[in-house]
Design a protein around this motif. Structure first.
Motif, PDB file in Angstrom:
ATOM      1  N   SER A 179       0.819  -1.211   0.000  1.00 22.33           N
ATOM      2  CA  SER A 179       0.000   0.000   0.000  1.00 22.33           C
ATOM      3  C   SER A 179       0.856   1.266   0.000  1.00 22.33           C
ATOM      4  N   LYS A 180       2.124   1.138   0.387  1.00 17.33           N
ATOM      5  CA  LYS A 180       3.038   2.289   0.417  1.00 17.33           C
ATOM      6  C   LYS A 180       3.889   2.381  -0.852  1.00 17.33           C
ATOM      7  N   GLU A 181       3.764   1.397  -1.724  1.00 14.44           N
ATOM      8  CA  GLU A 181       4.565   1.373  -2.945  1.00 14.44           C
ATOM      9  C   GLU A 181       3.940   2.271  -4.021  1.00 14.44           C
ATOM     10  N   PRO A 182       4.767   2.933  -4.838  1.00 15.09           N
ATOM     11  CA  PRO A 182       4.231   3.729  -5.956  1.00 15.09           C
ATOM     12  C   PRO A 182       3.700   2.814  -7.058  1.00 15.09           C
ATOM     13  N   LYS A 183       3.092   3.421  -8.063  1.00 15.91           N
ATOM     14  CA  LYS A 183       2.623   2.638  -9.203  1.00 15.91           C
ATOM     15  C   LYS A 183       3.799   1.934  -9.870  1.00 15.91           C
ATOM     16  N   ARG A 184       3.573   0.710 -10.275  1.00 16.62           N
ATOM     17  CA  ARG A 184       4.618  -0.086 -10.912  1.00 16.62           C
ATOM     18  C   ARG A 184       4.151  -0.575 -12.276  1.00 16.62           C
ATOM     19  N   VAL A 185       5.122  -0.833 -13.145  1.00 16.88           N
ATOM     20  CA  VAL A 185       4.859  -1.387 -14.462  1.00 16.88           C
ATOM     21  C   VAL A 185       5.471  -2.780 -14.532  1.00 16.88           C
ATOM     22  N   CYS A 186       4.687  -3.736 -15.021  1.00 20.99           N
ATOM     23  CA  CYS A 186       5.186  -5.101 -15.192  1.00 20.99           C
ATOM     24  C   CYS A 186       5.761  -5.240 -16.601  1.00 20.99           C
ATOM     25  N   ASP A 187       7.069  -5.456 -16.683  1.00 20.70           N
ATOM     26  CA  ASP A 187       7.717  -5.751 -17.964  1.00 20.70           C
ATOM     27  C   ASP A 187       7.695  -7.266 -18.171  1.00 20.70           C
ATOM     28  N   GLN A 202      -1.035   0.320  -8.889  1.00 18.22           N
ATOM     29  CA  GLN A 202      -0.808   0.171  -7.454  1.00 18.22           C
ATOM     30  C   GLN A 202      -1.684  -0.959  -6.941  1.00 18.22           C
ATOM     31  N   LEU A 203      -1.426  -1.359  -5.698  1.00 14.45           N
ATOM     32  CA  LEU A 203      -2.233  -2.424  -5.104  1.00 14.45           C
ATOM     33  C   LEU A 203      -3.712  -2.054  -5.110  1.00 14.45           C
ATOM     34  N   SER A 204      -4.026  -0.803  -4.802  1.00 11.75           N
ATOM     35  CA  SER A 204      -5.432  -0.376  -4.766  1.00 11.75           C
ATOM     36  C   SER A 204      -6.089  -0.503  -6.132  1.00 11.75           C
ATOM     37  N   ASP A 205      -5.323  -0.345  -7.204  1.00 14.98           N
ATOM     38  CA  ASP A 205      -5.877  -0.505  -8.554  1.00 14.98           C
ATOM     39  C   ASP A 205      -6.292  -1.965  -8.795  1.00 14.98           C
ATOM     40  N   ILE A 206      -5.456  -2.881  -8.334  1.00  9.08           N
ATOM     41  CA  ILE A 206      -5.778  -4.302  -8.511  1.00  9.08           C
ATOM     42  C   ILE A 206      -6.997  -4.669  -7.677  1.00  9.08           C
ATOM     43  N   GLU A 207      -7.056  -4.164  -6.440  1.00  8.80           N
ATOM     44  CA  GLU A 207      -8.201  -4.449  -5.584  1.00  8.80           C
ATOM     45  C   GLU A 207      -9.486  -3.916  -6.210  1.00  8.80           C
ATOM     46  N   ARG A 208      -9.439  -2.700  -6.723  1.00  7.47           N
ATOM     47  CA  ARG A 208     -10.621  -2.102  -7.343  1.00  7.47           C
ATOM     48  C   ARG A 208     -11.041  -2.890  -8.578  1.00  7.47           C
ATOM     49  N   HIS A 209     -10.075  -3.310  -9.352  1.00  6.03           N
ATOM     50  CA  HIS A 209     -10.366  -4.088 -10.560  1.00  6.03           C
ATOM     51  C   HIS A 209     -11.050  -5.404 -10.207  1.00  6.03           C
ATOM     52  N   LEU A 210     -10.523  -6.124  -9.217  1.00  8.64           N
ATOM     53  CA  LEU A 210     -11.106  -7.407  -8.822  1.00  8.64           C
ATOM     54  C   LEU A 210     -12.518  -7.231  -8.271  1.00  8.64           C
TER      55      LEU A 210
END
Length: 393
Positions: free
Chosen positions: A59-67, A90-98
């Motif tokens: 939750s404290k990590e910035p947005k990341r890109v998966c290569d 970010q983690l919150s984006d994945i949670e919202r998506h799910l």
């Protein structure tokens, strides 16, 4: 008295929708499941120096890109990598998506499919022809055009699904089992306005059967993977694991720890599995040869099916396998509850002798028929036949 003729300009009200006895609880998937899945997926897609982070850390990590790379296999068996990038997440984006989608639409996020190749990847071949060798090729070694399906369980695994004529072959049932479970459970809720129909009950029988098959399939794939193509740190000790056949499945669940050395705690999930397995045995063998249940009990069983999915999830996690999309979609299905037609009408608590208890193995073992209470209604067939005599014509 003359009736008033209908007014053609008056809109006809739509017919009342059939009442569904089962309904979902809430409007979104279980928040705890969403959060745990999101952390697991974040650790899979955005590995932080190969370490797994907690939800608080993510939750404290910035947005990341998966290569990542899409590996395209060519006709000559060479592989061409195609570089890809995900959207910043970010983690919150994945949670919202799910939570919003009730599944993982990985392509929408630019992510790769999270499936575990040895557990989930499946190949189906279904040739619709039988091709003879070319003319002039009549040696004893000549054979029809033959298709071989490569196994997910390593090059030493001795079974190779093979067809040289019309037929069908599969390399894995994991994904199809999970997809069918999700479809069946959703269908049973959506069609609970007609639970008296034979097709509805057959779907329920299929659901409990597939639940048990999912756990057995996962265990046997893990067993053979450990035997023929173990992952680093795995142990395959045939004496410790014991025979694959003639064993209680609850004993075989211990294989996960014996193979991986990873403990997994799933007490409530195993309790749900025991309930479903008992139903499977009853409805597979029809012993006892009768069945009854209330829709309150049916709601509990459909929720227990989610417990079985969670057991499969716990097992996969211990095996180091990421959750597949069909499993994610099943885990994110909402729990259900019984919905009476008249919720304001008072109801008695269900007696111990009503519903499934009236047809269970435990009741049969008691050997005593329960006495009928005052005010009961005894149902019986509308007619029967009796042969009086036979005579020659």
């Amino acid at each position: 008295m003359m009736s008033t003729p209908p007014n053609p300009d008056q809109p006809v009200p739509p017919p009342a929708a059939p009442h569904q006895y089962l309904k979902y609880i809430g409007q979104a998937p279980d928040k705890a499941i969403v959060r745990e899945l999101a952390v697991q997926l974040a650790n899979h897609f955005f590995r932080h120096e190969q370490l797994s982070l907690s939800r608080n850390q993510w939750s404290k990590e910035p947005k990341r890109v998966c290569d990542w790379e899409l590996l395209v296999r060519n006709e000559d068996e060479s592989v061409t990598p195609s570089p890809r990038k995900s959207t910043p997440l970010q983690l919150s984006d994945i949670e919202r998506h799910l939570s919003t989608n009730g599944t993982l639409r990985f392509a929408d996020l630019g992510l790769p499919d999270p499936m575990c190749r040895w557990l989930d990847a499946s190949m189906k071949i279904s040739p619709g022809f039988h091709a003879l060798p070319a003319k002039g090729s009549h040696s004893k070694a000549a054979q029809a055009l033959t298709f071989y399906a490569k196994s997910n369980l390593g090059p030493r695994f001795p079974l190779v699904p093979t067809l040289d004529r019309e037929g069908t072959a599969y390399t894995s049932f994991q994904s199809s089992l999970l997809t069918r479970l999700g479809t069946l459970r959703a269908k049973l809720v959506a069609t609970s306005d007609v639970p008296h129909e034979d097709t509805w009950f057959e779907d329920f029988r299929a659901l409990v059967g597939e639940c048990v098959a999912l756990i057995e399939n996962t265990l046997h794939q893990a067993y053979f993977k450990a035997q023929y193509d173990p992952l680093p740190g795995w142990t395959f000790d045939p004496a410790a694991l014991g025979e694959r056949h003639g064993r209680r499945i609850l004993d075989k669940i211990k294989w996960i720890y014996q193979i991986t050395g990873h403990e997994f705690h799933a007490d409530s999930e195993i309790k749900a599995f025991v309930v479903i397995k008992g139903l499977r045995n009853h409805l597979q063998h029809f012993d006892p040869p009768s069945f009854a249940c209330t829709w309150e009990e049916m709601a509990d069983w459909l929720n227990a099916a989610l417990g079985v999915a969670q057991l499969a999830w716990r097992m996969r996690t211990a095996l180091g396998a990421t959750p597949s999309v069909p499993l994610i979609a099943l885990l994110l299905q909402r729990r259900v509850t019984f919905s009476p037609k008249d919720p304001t009408r008072p109801r008695f608590k269900q007696p111990a002798y009503v519903g499934y208890a009236s047809t269970s193995e435990q009741t049969l073992a008691k050997g005593a028929k329960p006495s009928l209470l005052p005010g009961h209604i005894l149902m019986h067939g509308s007619y029967e036949t009796r042969i009086l005599r036979s005579e020659t014509s």
